[in-house]
Design a protein around this motif. Structure first.
Motif, PDB file in Angstrom:
ATOM      1  N   SER A  23       0.793  -1.228   0.000  1.00 15.81           N
ATOM      2  CA  SER A  23       0.000   0.000   0.000  1.00 15.81           C
ATOM      3  C   SER A  23       0.827   1.281   0.000  1.00 15.81           C
ATOM      4  O   SER A  23       0.293   2.355   0.253  1.00 15.81           O
ATOM      5  CB  SER A  23      -0.942   0.007   1.212  1.00 15.81           C
ATOM      6  N   GLY A  24       2.101   1.179  -0.315  1.00 11.20           N
ATOM      7  CA  GLY A  24       2.947   2.363  -0.325  1.00 11.20           C
ATOM      8  C   GLY A  24       2.807   3.184  -1.594  1.00 11.20           C
ATOM      9  O   GLY A  24       2.152   2.784  -2.563  1.00 11.20           O
ATOM     10  N   ILE A  25       3.435   4.340  -1.577  1.00 10.60           N
ATOM     11  CA  ILE A  25       3.389   5.255  -2.724  1.00 10.60           C
ATOM     12  C   ILE A  25       3.933   4.585  -3.982  1.00 10.60           C
ATOM     13  O   ILE A  25       3.366   4.732  -5.067  1.00 10.60           O
ATOM     14  CB  ILE A  25       4.189   6.540  -2.404  1.00 10.60           C
ATOM     15  N   GLU A  26       5.034   3.833  -3.830  1.00 12.12           N
ATOM     16  CA  GLU A  26       5.653   3.199  -5.003  1.00 12.12           C
ATOM     17  C   GLU A  26       4.736   2.197  -5.690  1.00 12.12           C
ATOM     18  O   GLU A  26       4.813   1.997  -6.894  1.00 12.12           O
ATOM     19  CB  GLU A  26       6.964   2.482  -4.620  1.00 12.12           C
ATOM     20  N   SER A  27       3.875   1.543  -4.908  1.00 16.41           N
ATOM     21  CA  SER A  27       3.034   0.501  -5.507  1.00 16.41           C
ATOM     22  C   SER A  27       1.729   1.037  -6.093  1.00 16.41           C
ATOM     23  O   SER A  27       1.026   0.313  -6.799  1.00 16.41           O
ATOM     24  CB  SER A  27       2.728  -0.599  -4.480  1.00 16.41           C
ATOM     25  N   ARG A  28       1.419   2.288  -5.845  1.00 12.30           N
ATOM     26  CA  ARG A  28       0.185   2.857  -6.406  1.00 12.30           C
ATOM     27  C   ARG A  28       0.200   2.750  -7.931  1.00 12.30           C
ATOM     28  O   ARG A  28       1.200   3.021  -8.572  1.00 12.30           O
ATOM     29  CB  ARG A  28       0.027   4.316  -6.008  1.00 12.30           C
ATOM     30  N   THR A  46       0.023   0.033  -9.554  1.00 13.81           N
ATOM     31  CA  THR A  46       0.547  -1.269  -9.983  1.00 13.81           C
ATOM     32  C   THR A  46      -0.380  -2.367  -9.474  1.00 13.81           C
ATOM     33  O   THR A  46      -1.219  -2.138  -8.603  1.00 13.81           O
ATOM     34  CB  THR A  46       1.973  -1.533  -9.433  1.00 13.81           C
ATOM     35  N   GLU A  47      -0.198  -3.559  -9.990  1.00 13.62           N
ATOM     36  CA  GLU A  47      -1.011  -4.689  -9.533  1.00 13.62           C
ATOM     37  C   GLU A  47      -0.694  -5.069  -8.088  1.00 13.62           C
ATOM     38  O   GLU A  47      -1.488  -5.734  -7.431  1.00 13.62           O
ATOM     39  CB  GLU A  47      -0.790  -5.904 -10.434  1.00 13.62           C
ATOM     40  N   LEU A  48       0.466  -4.644  -7.597  1.00 10.13           N
ATOM     41  CA  LEU A  48       0.830  -4.975  -6.221  1.00 10.13           C
ATOM     42  C   LEU A  48       0.035  -4.170  -5.200  1.00 10.13           C
ATOM     43  O   LEU A  48      -0.113  -4.600  -4.053  1.00 10.13           O
ATOM     44  CB  LEU A  48       2.325  -4.733  -5.992  1.00 10.13           C
ATOM     45  N   HIS A  49      -0.469  -3.026  -5.599  1.00 11.78           N
ATOM     46  CA  HIS A  49      -1.201  -2.170  -4.659  1.00 11.78           C
ATOM     47  C   HIS A  49      -2.482  -2.880  -4.207  1.00 11.78           C
ATOM     48  O   HIS A  49      -3.331  -3.213  -5.017  1.00 11.78           O
ATOM     49  CB  HIS A  49      -1.532  -0.819  -5.291  1.00 11.78           C
ATOM     50  N   GLY A  50      -2.562  -3.154  -2.928  1.00 11.02           N
ATOM     51  CA  GLY A  50      -3.726  -3.837  -2.375  1.00 11.02           C
ATOM     52  C   GLY A  50      -3.677  -5.346  -2.485  1.00 11.02           C
ATOM     53  O   GLY A  50      -4.667  -6.024  -2.183  1.00 11.02           O
ATOM     54  N   ILE A  51      -2.531  -5.909  -2.870  1.00 20.24           N
ATOM     55  CA  ILE A  51      -2.420  -7.362  -3.014  1.00 20.24           C
ATOM     56  C   ILE A  51      -2.754  -8.062  -1.694  1.00 20.24           C
ATOM     57  O   ILE A  51      -2.445  -7.563  -0.610  1.00 20.24           O
ATOM     58  CB  ILE A  51      -1.001  -7.752  -3.507  1.00 20.24           C
ATOM     59  N   ASP A  52      -3.395  -9.182  -1.794  1.00 22.91           N
ATOM     60  CA  ASP A  52      -3.706  -9.994  -0.628  1.00 22.91           C
ATOM     61  C   ASP A  52      -2.404 -10.392   0.063  1.00 22.91           C
ATOM     62  O   ASP A  52      -1.442 -10.820  -0.586  1.00 22.91           O
ATOM     63  CB  ASP A  52      -4.469 -11.246  -1.082  1.00 22.91           C
ATOM     64  N   ARG A  53      -2.366 -10.243   1.374  1.00 26.22           N
ATOM     65  CA  ARG A  53      -1.141 -10.511   2.138  1.00 26.22           C
ATOM     66  C   ARG A  53      -0.656 -11.959   1.978  1.00 26.22           C
ATOM     67  O   ARG A  53       0.541 -12.214   1.867  1.00 26.22           O
ATOM     68  CB  ARG A  53      -1.372 -10.174   3.610  1.00 26.22           C
ATOM     69  N   THR A  54      -1.571 -12.898   1.956  1.00 24.02           N
ATOM     70  CA  THR A  54      -1.200 -14.315   1.796  1.00 24.02           C
ATOM     71  C   THR A  54      -0.469 -14.532   0.472  1.00 24.02           C
ATOM     72  O   THR A  54       0.567 -15.200   0.419  1.00 24.02           O
ATOM     73  CB  THR A  54      -2.460 -15.210   1.860  1.00 24.02           C
ATOM     74  N   ILE A  55      -1.011 -13.968  -0.591  1.00 23.43           N
ATOM     75  CA  ILE A  55      -0.396 -14.118  -1.916  1.00 23.43           C
ATOM     76  C   ILE A  55       0.969 -13.434  -1.933  1.00 23.43           C
ATOM     77  O   ILE A  55       1.955 -14.002  -2.419  1.00 23.43           O
ATOM     78  CB  ILE A  55      -1.313 -13.544  -3.010  1.00 23.43           C
ATOM     79  N   LEU A  56       1.047 -12.225  -1.395  1.00 18.47           N
ATOM     80  CA  LEU A  56       2.311 -11.492  -1.368  1.00 18.47           C
ATOM     81  C   LEU A  56       3.376 -12.280  -0.608  1.00 18.47           C
ATOM     82  O   LEU A  56       4.507 -12.432  -1.095  1.00 18.47           O
ATOM     83  CB  LEU A  56       2.115 -10.113  -0.733  1.00 18.47           C
ATOM     84  N   MET A  57       3.033 -12.790   0.557  1.00 17.62           N
ATOM     85  CA  MET A  57       4.016 -13.524   1.365  1.00 17.62           C
ATOM     86  C   MET A  57       4.474 -14.795   0.654  1.00 17.62           C
ATOM     87  O   MET A  57       5.663 -15.134   0.688  1.00 17.62           O
ATOM     88  CB  MET A  57       3.450 -13.859   2.753  1.00 17.62           C
ATOM     89  N   ARG A  58       3.588 -15.467  -0.029  1.00 19.79           N
ATOM     90  CA  ARG A  58       3.989 -16.681  -0.764  1.00 19.79           C
ATOM     91  C   ARG A  58       4.923 -16.332  -1.917  1.00 19.79           C
ATOM     92  O   ARG A  58       5.898 -17.035  -2.165  1.00 19.79           O
ATOM     93  CB  ARG A  58       2.750 -17.428  -1.255  1.00 19.79           C
ATOM     94  N   ALA A  59       4.645 -15.233  -2.612  1.00 19.27           N
ATOM     95  CA  ALA A  59       5.518 -14.809  -3.717  1.00 19.27           C
ATOM     96  C   ALA A  59       6.882 -14.374  -3.168  1.00 19.27           C
ATOM     97  O   ALA A  59       7.925 -14.699  -3.753  1.00 19.27           O
ATOM     98  CB  ALA A  59       4.867 -13.684  -4.511  1.00 19.27           C
ATOM     99  N   LEU A  60       6.875 -13.654  -2.054  1.00 16.21           N
ATOM    100  CA  LEU A  60       8.136 -13.222  -1.451  1.00 16.21           C
ATOM    101  C   LEU A  60       8.954 -14.416  -0.962  1.00 16.21           C
ATOM    102  O   LEU A  60      10.182 -14.451  -1.134  1.00 16.21           O
ATOM    103  CB  LEU A  60       7.877 -12.245  -0.301  1.00 16.21           C
ATOM    104  N   LYS A  61       8.293 -15.402  -0.378  1.00 14.20           N
ATOM    105  CA  LYS A  61       9.012 -16.609   0.083  1.00 14.20           C
ATOM    106  C   LYS A  61       9.607 -17.373  -1.096  1.00 14.20           C
ATOM    107  O   LYS A  61      10.703 -17.918  -0.989  1.00 14.20           O
ATOM    108  CB  LYS A  61       8.088 -17.489   0.921  1.00 14.20           C
TER     109      LYS A  61
END
Length: 179
Positions: free
Chosen positions: A132-137, A139-154
């Motif tokens: 939800s930061g300024i950089e992600s506004r 982009t598709e990452l803005h508002g991404i579900d936390r579960t999905i984000l954490m799995r992609a980051l892992k």
């Protein structure tokens, strides 16, 4: 063509039989494919990550033709997405479904592109800044579900592209990129 907000609905959405599970195998396979594509497309354009079977979901009814999908049909279409790896049940009772309109590997690629586009190759960001930061506004990452984000980051951590570090709370969790 009928619309749902700014989303253009496909022609089959106005065809009553597509709101009833079809008994003939070939017809049902076509029906399931149409619904899978529609659900993924709608969720992507509307930035929806979770569908709950027990709650109203705009695609599952068409007031113009006075038709709604049965619980069985909803579950069948979501289960088909799960089988294909495009969704996951979030509970044992199969009432809540995580929609993967991008596969986890695709999300990981989007994160890498985001990192490169923003010059963050050796940078540090919190998980919340990515979501939800300024950089992600914009982009598709803005508002991404936390579960999905954490799995992609892992996945990226496993590939040596970043390190995830934990803070004292979820607000303190962060990532050190090494792309």
């Amino acid at each position: 063509m009928q619309k749902l907000g700014d989303f253009k609905l496909p022609q089959f959405f106005n065809y009553p039989p597509y709101f009833t599970l079809q008994p003939v195998r070939d017809t049902r396979e076509k029906q399931v494919q149409l619904w899978k594509d529609l659900i993924l497309d709608y969720c992507k354009t509307q930035h929806i990550f979770v569908i709950e079977l027990e709650e109203e979901f705009p695609l599952f009814s068409n007031p113009v033709i006075e038709r709604s999908l049965s619980h069985e049909a909803r579950k069948a279409f979501l289960s088909a997405l799960v089988t294909e790896g495009r969704a996951e049940w979030l509970d044992k009772g199969h009432r809540k479904c995580l929609i993967l309109w991008h596969r986890i590997q695709d999300w990981a690629d989007i994160i890498l592109r985001f990192v490169k586009d923003n010059g963050l190759e050796d940078g540090v960001m919190t998980i919340e800044e990515i979501r939800s930061g300024i950089e992600s506004r914009g982009t598709e990452l803005h508002g991404i579900d936390r579960t999905i984000l954490m799995r992609a980051l892992k996945l990226l951590e496993h590939k040596g592209k970043l390190a995830i570090f934990k803070g004292t709370s979820t607000d303190d969790e962060g990532v050190k990129f090494s792309v």
